[in-house]
Design a protein around this motif. Structure first.
Motif, PDB file in Angstrom:
ATOM      1  N   TYR A   1      -0.670  -6.872  -9.025  1.00 61.30           N
ATOM      2  CA  TYR A   1      -0.064  -6.930  -7.921  1.00 61.30           C
ATOM      3  C   TYR A   1       0.828  -5.546  -7.832  1.00 61.30           C
ATOM      4  O   TYR A   1       0.914  -4.793  -6.495  1.00 61.30           O
ATOM      5  CB  TYR A   1       1.037  -8.132  -7.510  1.00 61.30           C
ATOM      6  CG  TYR A   1       0.295  -9.248  -7.653  1.00 61.30           C
ATOM      7  CD1 TYR A   1       0.173 -10.241  -8.722  1.00 61.30           C
ATOM      8  CD2 TYR A   1      -0.657  -9.820  -6.467  1.00 61.30           C
ATOM      9  CE1 TYR A   1      -0.431 -11.455  -8.797  1.00 61.30           C
ATOM     10  CE2 TYR A   1      -1.065 -10.891  -6.403  1.00 61.30           C
ATOM     11  CZ  TYR A   1      -1.065 -11.911  -7.751  1.00 61.30           C
ATOM     12  OH  TYR A   1      -1.822 -13.071  -7.600  1.00 61.30           O
ATOM     13  N   ILE A   2       1.118  -4.951  -8.692  1.00 58.69           N
ATOM     14  CA  ILE A   2       1.949  -3.815  -8.892  1.00 58.69           C
ATOM     15  C   ILE A   2       1.230  -2.869  -9.556  1.00 58.69           C
ATOM     16  O   ILE A   2       0.910  -2.840 -10.733  1.00 58.69           O
ATOM     17  CB  ILE A   2       3.481  -4.076  -9.405  1.00 58.69           C
ATOM     18  CG1 ILE A   2       4.358  -5.159  -8.681  1.00 58.69           C
ATOM     19  CG2 ILE A   2       4.250  -2.841  -9.553  1.00 58.69           C
ATOM     20  CD1 ILE A   2       5.497  -5.495  -9.563  1.00 58.69           C
ATOM     21  N   ARG A   3       1.079  -1.664  -8.881  1.00 54.32           N
ATOM     22  CA  ARG A   3       0.129  -0.412  -9.367  1.00 54.32           C
ATOM     23  C   ARG A   3       1.103   0.586  -9.644  1.00 54.32           C
ATOM     24  O   ARG A   3       1.937   1.033  -8.791  1.00 54.32           O
ATOM     25  CB  ARG A   3      -0.849  -0.334  -8.508  1.00 54.32           C
ATOM     26  CG  ARG A   3      -1.706   0.890  -9.047  1.00 54.32           C
ATOM     27  CD  ARG A   3      -2.985   1.112  -8.086  1.00 54.32           C
ATOM     28  NE  ARG A   3      -3.534   2.528  -8.519  1.00 54.32           N
ATOM     29  CZ  ARG A   3      -4.291   3.279  -7.779  1.00 54.32           C
ATOM     30  NH1 ARG A   3      -4.560   2.779  -6.463  1.00 54.32           N
ATOM     31  NH2 ARG A   3      -4.827   4.361  -8.231  1.00 54.32           N
ATOM     32  N   THR A   4       1.019   1.180 -10.945  1.00 50.49           N
ATOM     33  CA  THR A   4       1.807   2.362 -11.105  1.00 50.49           C
ATOM     34  C   THR A   4       1.059   3.441 -10.612  1.00 50.49           C
ATOM     35  O   THR A   4      -0.343   3.981 -11.038  1.00 50.49           O
ATOM     36  CB  THR A   4       2.081   2.496 -12.738  1.00 50.49           C
ATOM     37  OG1 THR A   4       2.539   1.372 -13.222  1.00 50.49           O
ATOM     38  CG2 THR A   4       2.789   3.673 -12.933  1.00 50.49           C
ATOM     39  N   ILE A   5       1.728   4.546  -9.908  1.00 43.53           N
ATOM     40  CA  ILE A   5       1.146   5.664  -9.539  1.00 43.53           C
ATOM     41  C   ILE A   5       1.782   6.937 -10.471  1.00 43.53           C
ATOM     42  O   ILE A   5       2.969   7.158 -10.274  1.00 43.53           O
ATOM     43  CB  ILE A   5       1.484   5.997  -7.933  1.00 43.53           C
ATOM     44  CG1 ILE A   5       1.098   4.829  -7.369  1.00 43.53           C
ATOM     45  CG2 ILE A   5       0.643   7.384  -7.626  1.00 43.53           C
ATOM     46  CD1 ILE A   5      -0.442   4.426  -7.375  1.00 43.53           C
TER      47      ILE A   5
ATOM     48  N   GLY B   1       0.810  -1.262   0.284  1.00 43.18           N
ATOM     49  CA  GLY B   1       0.064  -0.071  -0.015  1.00 43.18           C
ATOM     50  C   GLY B   1       0.811   1.185  -0.027  1.00 43.18           C
ATOM     51  O   GLY B   1       0.281   2.524  -0.464  1.00 43.18           O
ATOM     52  N   LYS B   2       2.042   1.304   0.284  1.00 45.32           N
ATOM     53  CA  LYS B   2       2.863   2.355   0.419  1.00 45.32           C
ATOM     54  C   LYS B   2       3.391   2.663  -0.961  1.00 45.32           C
ATOM     55  O   LYS B   2       3.823   1.719  -1.595  1.00 45.32           O
ATOM     56  CB  LYS B   2       4.099   2.091   1.443  1.00 45.32           C
ATOM     57  CG  LYS B   2       5.306   3.391   1.225  1.00 45.32           C
ATOM     58  CD  LYS B   2       6.721   2.804   2.022  1.00 45.32           C
ATOM     59  CE  LYS B   2       7.605   3.533   1.668  1.00 45.32           C
ATOM     60  NZ  LYS B   2       7.524   5.175   1.932  1.00 45.32           N
ATOM     61  N   VAL B   3       3.360   4.026  -1.333  1.00 46.19           N
ATOM     62  CA  VAL B   3       3.897   4.116  -2.577  1.00 46.19           C
ATOM     63  C   VAL B   3       5.315   4.466  -2.631  1.00 46.19           C
ATOM     64  O   VAL B   3       5.833   5.266  -1.940  1.00 46.19           O
ATOM     65  CB  VAL B   3       3.201   5.423  -3.216  1.00 46.19           C
ATOM     66  CG1 VAL B   3       3.845   6.073  -4.496  1.00 46.19           C
ATOM     67  CG2 VAL B   3       1.792   5.395  -3.183  1.00 46.19           C
ATOM     68  N   PHE B   4       6.350   3.907  -3.405  1.00 47.28           N
ATOM     69  CA  PHE B   4       7.603   3.920  -3.428  1.00 47.28           C
ATOM     70  C   PHE B   4       8.020   4.886  -4.658  1.00 47.28           C
ATOM     71  O   PHE B   4       7.614   4.267  -5.731  1.00 47.28           O
ATOM     72  CB  PHE B   4       8.523   2.598  -3.455  1.00 47.28           C
ATOM     73  CG  PHE B   4       8.290   1.726  -2.322  1.00 47.28           C
ATOM     74  CD1 PHE B   4       7.297   0.896  -1.974  1.00 47.28           C
ATOM     75  CD2 PHE B   4       9.387   1.964  -1.316  1.00 47.28           C
ATOM     76  CE1 PHE B   4       7.414   0.052  -0.665  1.00 47.28           C
ATOM     77  CE2 PHE B   4       9.288   1.140  -0.020  1.00 47.28           C
ATOM     78  CZ  PHE B   4       8.403   0.400   0.135  1.00 47.28           C
TER      79      PHE B   4
ATOM     80  N   PHE C   1       2.767  -1.893  -3.887  1.00 48.74           N
ATOM     81  CA  PHE C   1       2.425  -3.446  -4.045  1.00 48.74           C
ATOM     82  C   PHE C   1       0.968  -3.326  -3.597  1.00 48.74           C
ATOM     83  O   PHE C   1       0.441  -2.878  -2.257  1.00 48.74           O
ATOM     84  CB  PHE C   1       3.242  -4.237  -3.185  1.00 48.74           C
ATOM     85  CG  PHE C   1       2.978  -5.673  -3.313  1.00 48.74           C
ATOM     86  CD1 PHE C   1       1.864  -6.170  -2.378  1.00 48.74           C
ATOM     87  CD2 PHE C   1       3.492  -6.463  -4.288  1.00 48.74           C
ATOM     88  CE1 PHE C   1       1.869  -7.746  -2.330  1.00 48.74           C
ATOM     89  CE2 PHE C   1       3.413  -7.639  -4.364  1.00 48.74           C
ATOM     90  CZ  PHE C   1       2.507  -8.493  -3.387  1.00 48.74           C
ATOM     91  N   GLU C   2      -0.163  -4.032  -4.086  1.00 48.58           N
ATOM     92  CA  GLU C   2      -1.515  -3.960  -3.932  1.00 48.58           C
ATOM     93  C   GLU C   2      -1.648  -5.121  -3.135  1.00 48.58           C
ATOM     94  O   GLU C   2      -1.045  -6.248  -3.070  1.00 48.58           O
ATOM     95  CB  GLU C   2      -2.452  -4.037  -5.110  1.00 48.58           C
ATOM     96  CG  GLU C   2      -2.440  -2.921  -6.121  1.00 48.58           C
ATOM     97  CD  GLU C   2      -3.340  -1.850  -5.726  1.00 48.58           C
ATOM     98  OE1 GLU C   2      -3.640  -0.869  -6.335  1.00 48.58           O
ATOM     99  OE2 GLU C   2      -3.517  -1.750  -4.502  1.00 48.58           O
TER     100      GLU C   2
END
Length: 227
Positions: free
Chosen positions: A214-218, A175-178, A225-226
């Motif tokens: 599983y991996i979402r682009t912001i 859930g954290k955006v890296f 990671f979802e």
């Protein structure tokens, strides 16, 4: 934080460097052992089992490259991290170091704060700083940092080192955006120059192997990671 200190073995034939770097590592809470030659360093390593060995390249008798090779061939030391700290920054010297089994190559001179940062990043990326973080289980995945192993619903997925480190980083905090900067620092380190395209390629390959969910682009920021 665990009361057991992380052990580091520092190997250099220059007494001033041993004293200076040992002082700074001790100040950060590491337990430091020192040696001024490769042969004694191997004996100390077998006895003390350090998490990290920092090696100079240019040493008499047994140089750093040969010392690294011997360490990698010693069963009790096969998992130890090895970083070269050396004034030799030629490409062929770095290639020889990595071919011998090194995990990192750090050029002298280096400021103490930068060295400490590199040491901590290396230990963190390799899961050596906290045993409780060696195994991540989330959303049908088991990520074993110690063995560089991923299981998806009990099916093993083999990943190259950088892809593994990237997914392990993202999954460490679901859930954290890296940000791209976070990813570059954690996975590639400060001294390795790679572009955004490199991250994109690794993300694409991970999605091909793990699935698209599983991996979402912001957009304009980075990835998360979802869960």
């Amino acid at each position: 934080m665990s009361s057991e200190k992380t052990k580091i073995l520092l190997v250099d034939d220059e007494p001033d460097i041993l004293e200076f770097i040992s002082y700074n590592l001790n100040k950060e809470g590491f337990e430091v052992f020192t040696s001024n030659n490769g042969r004694d360093a191997i004996k100390i390593a077998v006895k003390e089992k350090p998490e990290l060995i920092i090696l100079d390249v240019m040493m008499p008798d047994l140089d750093g490259i040969e010392t690294c090779r011997v360490i990698r061939e010693t069963a009790e030391l096969k998992d130890v991290l090895i970083a070269f700290l050396t004034a030799r920054n030629e490409d062929y010297s770095q290639i020889a170091g990595f071919d011998a089994g090194a995990d990192d190559y750090i050029n002298k001179p280096i400021k103490p704060r930068v060295l400490i940062s590199r040491v901590k990043a290396l230990l963190r990326r390799s899961g050596k700083t906290s045993g409780s973080e060696d195994l991540l289980q989330i959303n049908g995945f088991t990520i074993d940092r110690e063995r560089y192993l991923i299981l998806k619903e009990n099916e093993q997925i083999n990943l190259p080192k950088k892809e593994f480190e990237l997914i392990a980083l993202l999954a460490s905090k679901p859930g954290k955006v890296f940000t791209r900067e976070d990813i570059l620092k954690s996975v590639w380190g400060d001294d390795v120059v790679v572009g955004d395209r490199t991250i994109d390629v690794h993300i694409r390959k991970l999605r091909e192997k793990l699935g698209d969910n599983y991996i979402r682009t912001i957009k304009g920021v980075g990835y998360k990671f979802e869960f």
